[in-house]
Design an enzyme around this catalytic site. Sequence first.
Site, short mmCIF file in Angstrom:
data_model
loop_
_atom_site.label_atom_id
_atom_site.label_comp_id
_atom_site.label_asym_id
_atom_site.label_seq_id
_atom_site.Cartn_x
_atom_site.Cartn_y
_atom_site.Cartn_z
N HIS A 120 0.87 -1.18 0.00
CA HIS A 120 0.00 0.00 0.00
C HIS A 120 0.91 1.23 0.00
CE1 HIS A 120 -2.86 2.93 1.74
NE2 HIS A 120 -3.82 2.10 1.37
N ASP A 197 3.17 -4.48 8.00
CA ASP A 197 1.96 -3.67 7.86
C ASP A 197 0.78 -4.61 8.13
OD1 ASP A 197 -0.29 -2.36 7.05
OD2 ASP A 197 0.52 -1.68 5.12
N GLN A 200 -4.32 -5.08 7.08
CA GLN A 200 -5.32 -6.02 6.54
C GLN A 200 -5.23 -7.40 7.19
OE1 GLN A 200 -7.74 -5.07 4.71
NE2 GLN A 200 -7.03 -3.18 3.77
N LYS A 223 -10.27 -0.21 10.56
CA LYS A 223 -10.52 -1.39 9.74
C LYS A 223 -10.88 -2.59 10.60
CE LYS A 223 -7.13 0.02 6.25
NZ LYS A 223 -7.84 0.42 5.02
N CYS A 361 -4.68 2.51 -3.76
CA CYS A 361 -3.45 3.00 -3.12
C CYS A 361 -2.31 2.01 -3.26
CB CYS A 361 -3.66 3.35 -1.65
SG CYS A 361 -4.89 4.59 -1.37
C1 LIG Z 1 -2.34 -2.88 3.56
C2 LIG Z 1 -2.68 -1.50 4.01
N1 LIG Z 1 -1.75 -0.74 4.60
C3 LIG Z 1 -2.01 0.49 5.04
C4 LIG Z 1 -3.24 1.06 4.90
C5 LIG Z 1 -3.44 2.46 5.37
O1 LIG Z 1 -4.41 2.56 6.33
P1 LIG Z 1 -4.78 3.98 6.91
O2 LIG Z 1 -5.25 4.78 5.77
O3 LIG Z 1 -5.84 3.68 7.90
O4 LIG Z 1 -3.55 4.53 7.54
C6 LIG Z 1 -4.25 0.33 4.29
C7 LIG Z 1 -5.60 0.91 4.12
O5 LIG Z 1 -6.16 1.09 3.10
C8 LIG Z 1 -3.97 -0.98 3.83
O6 LIG Z 1 -4.90 -1.71 3.22
#
Ligand SMILES: Cc1ncc(COP(=O)(O)O)c(C=O)c1O
Lengths: 408, 152
Positions: A120, A197, A200, A223, A361
């Site tokens: 991401h 990370d 998910q 999430k 993203c």
């Molecule tokens: C794998 C992953 N990392 C990071 C994020 C970023 O999350 P946030 O926007 O809540 O910081 C997301 C969210 O879309 C994600 O799916």
Amino acid sequence: MDARAVRRHFPILNQEVNGRPLVYLDSAATSQKPLAVIEAVDRYYREQNANVHRGLHTLSERATQALEEARAKVARFINAREPAEIIFVRNATEAINLVAYSYGARLREGDEILLTPMEHHSNLIPWQLAARRSGARLRYIPMNPDGTLDVTDLDRLITPKTRLVALTHVSNVLGTINPVAEIVQAAHREGVPVLVDGAQSVPHMPVDVQALDCDFLAVSGHKMLAPMGIGFLYGKRELLEGMEPFLAGGEMIAEVDLERATWAELPHKFEAGTPDVAGAVGLAAAIDFLNDLGMEAVFQHEQELVRYALNVLREVDGVTIYGPEPPRGGVIAFNVEGIHPHDLSTVLDQEGIAIRVGHHCAQPLTEALGVPATARASFYVYTLPEEIDALARGIERAKEFFAHGIRR
Amino acid sequence: MGSDANPLEALYREVILQHYQHPRNKGRMEDAAATIRLTNPSCGDRIELFLKTSPDGRVEGITYEGQGCSISQASASMMTERIRGLSLDEALELAERFHQMLRGDAEAAKDERLGDLVALQGVSKFPVRVKCAALAWEALERSIEQVRSPQS
Ligand SMILES: Cc1ncc(COP(=O)(O)O)c(C=O)c1O
């Protein structure tokens, strides 16, 4: 797990959108919130609200206690050694930026950071910036055509110059569950720490940071049934202690004079300014809710949905599905021949069906798939198989609509 | 069911789908006076616009390359048809009219100079799609800027 019973806890799901019952298939973007979470936040503001760690009065004491109980609950949820290893932040993005800045401060020209092509942007851009500041280089673990990582050459990718490995536990596009424990082992053999990370994974499956032995874990509360605006970073004490603060201000100092300051103990060193206590209280309520369901049951429920969805969507002519076979995360990215994902989303939205479209993203990954964009349906504890049927019907309708144009 | 009753039919007018399936003026232009590349970062639509002017300051040639949804591609295709031959000022005026129409201005949508472009009026009812329809026109405005200040 009885998803139908679970659903009753989510008032937002019980509504019509564009005249149709809402079919919410966008939980990977953000989850909906159960009443228990909404009420915990409400109760906090009605009964406990005060600033934390500052006042000596009773309310402040209560708020501080609520915050610290939430921290202890998060620590138990991911099996951290102690609550002080949990830093409250706004979201996974902020957690990763904290590490990229504070741990990244030790990067030097020629150092390497090892990433994957399925990150991401939250776990890519902070490292691009850290690399630009330091002259470090970004390297990537390659990906197999089925969307899994190719770890056969891992020992060669982790070099004496590697300072950190940062990778997602579960891909938010492909649903790939990466072999984190194996990668951590390989990295640790070379003395390299690993940031995971968990945006998910932690909401959807049991995650035990001691079993994975990862060094950092970044998570967004929103999430995992909690309010927006609260998230956390797990970090091993030794590493966190060796890092300079990310943000500076109140709450994070031990002693200050006009020239300098010394830092407060963990976790406060990394929590400058007034925290989102209500968010932390909501997160604690979310964890209670998930624990009541059982994270193993949550994972199994999503596995069943993914298998079902793969079967149903493969029956639909013209649908291409991306990502590996199960077990995989509860997200399915796909395309429908001849229909741009945007147009698909608009047609589905008219049917009350919420999916996400675009590059999610993860633009480098979308490019690696060789498409400009994808559509993505994602599931959670309240998702029903009927909703996947509704999606398939919606796709058929979209195909019909775009094949025949408008009514003449 | 009339087209007003069904929001999808109001959005995807026949002419839009025709332009999407059979785009006009699609391709690169080697001798363009201005080339502008724009993307819509939230969804990945992209367009590259090529513009050439005649000595008397009119749009002599205009083509585009790009990928995106039906709305963004049809908007680009229809724009190129409508813009060719206009003076740069006329083109900018039309762009402003078009943006007004997308913002839901019913008076602007009555402007006859828009021609076929009124088919995109339905987009104003879909706020998340407005950016798709506007992308080509933003590229047009930037191209005209580029033509007028070739040094920059
Ligand atoms: C794998 C992953 N990392 C990071 C994020 C970023 O999350 P946030 O926007 O809540 O910081 C997301 C969210 O879309 C994600 O799916």
